[in-house]
Motif scaffolding. Structure first.
Motif: not given
Ligand SMILES: [Mg+2]
Ligand SMILES: Nc1ncnc2c1ncn2[C@@H]1O[C@H](COP(=O)(O)OP(=O)(O)O)[C@@H](O)[C@H]1O
Length: 321
Positions: A48, A98, A178-179
Motif C-alpha cells: 500500500s 484498500q 489495492d486489494e
Molecule cells: Mg496494504
C-alpha cells in the motif's frame, strides 16, 4: 510496447516514535502501456505504501525520501503538488483504495458521488456528468438505475464496483487497485476481477493490481512483482513467476496456494513472520525465514540478477560474489 511508468529506486519511510520504518526501500520496475502488473506479498511488506507513493498521497509521518517515478518523460516526484494534482492525480493515475467501499458517503447517492468528482475535475454540468456516470456504471456491470441508490442499498461487490467506476471517471491510463476484493466473498471476488479484466481489455488501460493472494492475479496479470519487507525480490511475466519461480519467498507464496487437483500435498507455508521494518534483518531481509540461507545471506544484500530475459531475482542463490 512502450513504457507508461517507470519506478526507479523509490524509498518511502515512516518517521515514527519507534524509529524509521523503511516501508518501501529501493524498489524499481517498469510498467508498459496496457499492461496489468500484479504486486504480491504478505501483509506489511509495503504494497500500500508503494501505491500511495505513486499517487503522492503518503500520509504523515511518511515521506518519499528517494528515487524517481517517470511518467511521460517526467519525474512526477519532482512536480509541485499543484501541478501533480491538476495534471496527474485521478486524471492520469487513479486508485481504488484498500477497504475503499466503506469510504462511500452514506448520505449521498452513489451516482452523485461519482458525478461530483467529474464536475470538480472537468467542469462539466451535472447533466453531462450524470450521463458519464450511467456509462461508467454500465462499464463495471451495474444497472445505471443504481446511480440513484444510496451505498447501504448496494451489496459489497456492487460498492466495490462503484469504487472502480469512480477510479475510471476521468479515464486515466493507469489505475492502481489495492486489494480490491479482499473484503468480498470468493464468488464476488471473481466477479470484480472479471470486471477489471474486461475493462483493461476494452479501455486498454494499465492496471497495478495489489494483492496478498498470488492466486488471485494468476489470470489477470501480465507481469508480477513480488515484494518482501519493502524490497522487490522477484519480477517477471506471470508465466515466469508461476512456472519458474526462483526466489524462495516466491516459491513459498506459490506453494501456499491450495491445489484442487493433483496430489494432495501438505500446504507448505513459510514459517515465521515478516520483519519489523524499523529494524529489518541485515543482508537479505528474507534470510531468517529461508531454508536455503547461506553465510553471505545475513551479511550482504543480494543484487538483482536477470535469470532469463525479463525475469529478475534478488537472491544469493542466483548471484555470484
Ligand atoms: Mg496494504
Ligand atoms: N501511517 C503509517 N505510520 C507508520 N507506519 C506505517 C504507516 N503506514 C504503514 N506503515 C508501516 O509500513 C509498513 C508497510 O505497510 P503497508 O504499506 O501498509 O503494507 P501492505 O500494504 O503490504 O500490507 C508496515 O510496517 C506498516 O506498519
Amino acid at each position: 510496447m512502450s513504457t507508461l511508468l517507470e519506478v526507479r529506486d523509490v524509498k518511502t519511510y515512516f518517521y515514527t516514535m519507534k524509529g524509521v520504518v523503511k516501508a518501501v526501500d529501493g524498489i524499481s520496475f517498469k510498467l508498459n502501456k496496457g499492461e496489468v502488473l500484479g504486486i504480491a506479498g504478505e501483509s506489511g511488506c509495503g504494497k500500500s505504501t508503494l501505491a500511495y507513493t505513486i499517487m503522492r498521497l503518503v500520509p504523515p509521518p511518511g515521506k518519499i525520501v528517494g528515487g524517481e517515478i517517470i511518467m511521460e518523460g517526467k519525474n512526477i516526484l519532482k512536480l509541485s503538488e499543484e501541478e501533480f494534482r491538476k495534471q496527474y492525480r485521478w486524471k492520469k493515475i487513479s486508485m481504488v483504495f484498500q477497504g475503499a467501499m466503506n469510504a462511500l458517503n452514506p448520505v449521498y447517492t452513489v451516482g452523485f458521488q461519482i458525478a461530483e468528482a467529474i464536475m470538480y475535475h472537468e467542469g462539466l454540468s451535472k447533466r453531462e456528468a450524470m450521463a458519464r456516470v450511467y456509462k461508467l456504471l454500465q462499464l463495471v456491470g451495474i444497472d445505471p438505475k443504481r446511480a440513484h441508490s444510496y451505498p447501504h442499498e448496494l451489496s459489497g461487490g456492487m460498492k466495490q464496483r462503484v469504487m472502480i467506476a469512480m477510479a475510471l471517471a476521468l479515464n486515466p491510463p493507469l489505475v492502481i487497485a489495492d486489494e480490491p476484493t479482499t473484503a468480498l466473498d470468493v464468488v464476488v471476488q471473481a466477479q470484480v476481477m472479471n470486471v477489471l479484466k474486461k475493462l483493461q481489455r476494452e479501455l486498454k488501460m494499465s492496471i497495478i493490481m495489489i494483492t496478498h493472494d498470488l492466486s488471485l492475479i494468476a489470470e489477470i496479470a501480465d507481469k508480477i512483482a513480488v515484494l518482501y519487507a519493502g524490497k522487490l525480490v522477484e519480477f517477471g511475466t506471470a508465466e515466469q513467476i508461476f512456472l519458474n519461480p526462483q526466489h524462495p519467498y516466491t516459491r513459498g507464496l506459490i506453494n501456499s496456494i491450495p491445489r484442487l487437483r493433483g496430489d494432495i500435498k501438505k500446504l507448505e507455508w513459510i514459517p515465521g513472520l515478516p520483519p519489523d521494518l524499523s529494524n529489518p534483518p541485515p543482508g537479505c531481509r528474507f534470510h531468517p525465514r529461508c531454508k536455503y540461507r547461506m553465510d553471505i545471506c545475513s551479511k550482504e544484500e543480494p543484487p538483482v540478477v536477470e535469470v532469463e530475459p525479463g525475469h529478475y531475482v534478488a537472491c544469493w542463490l542466483h548471484a555470484k560474489k
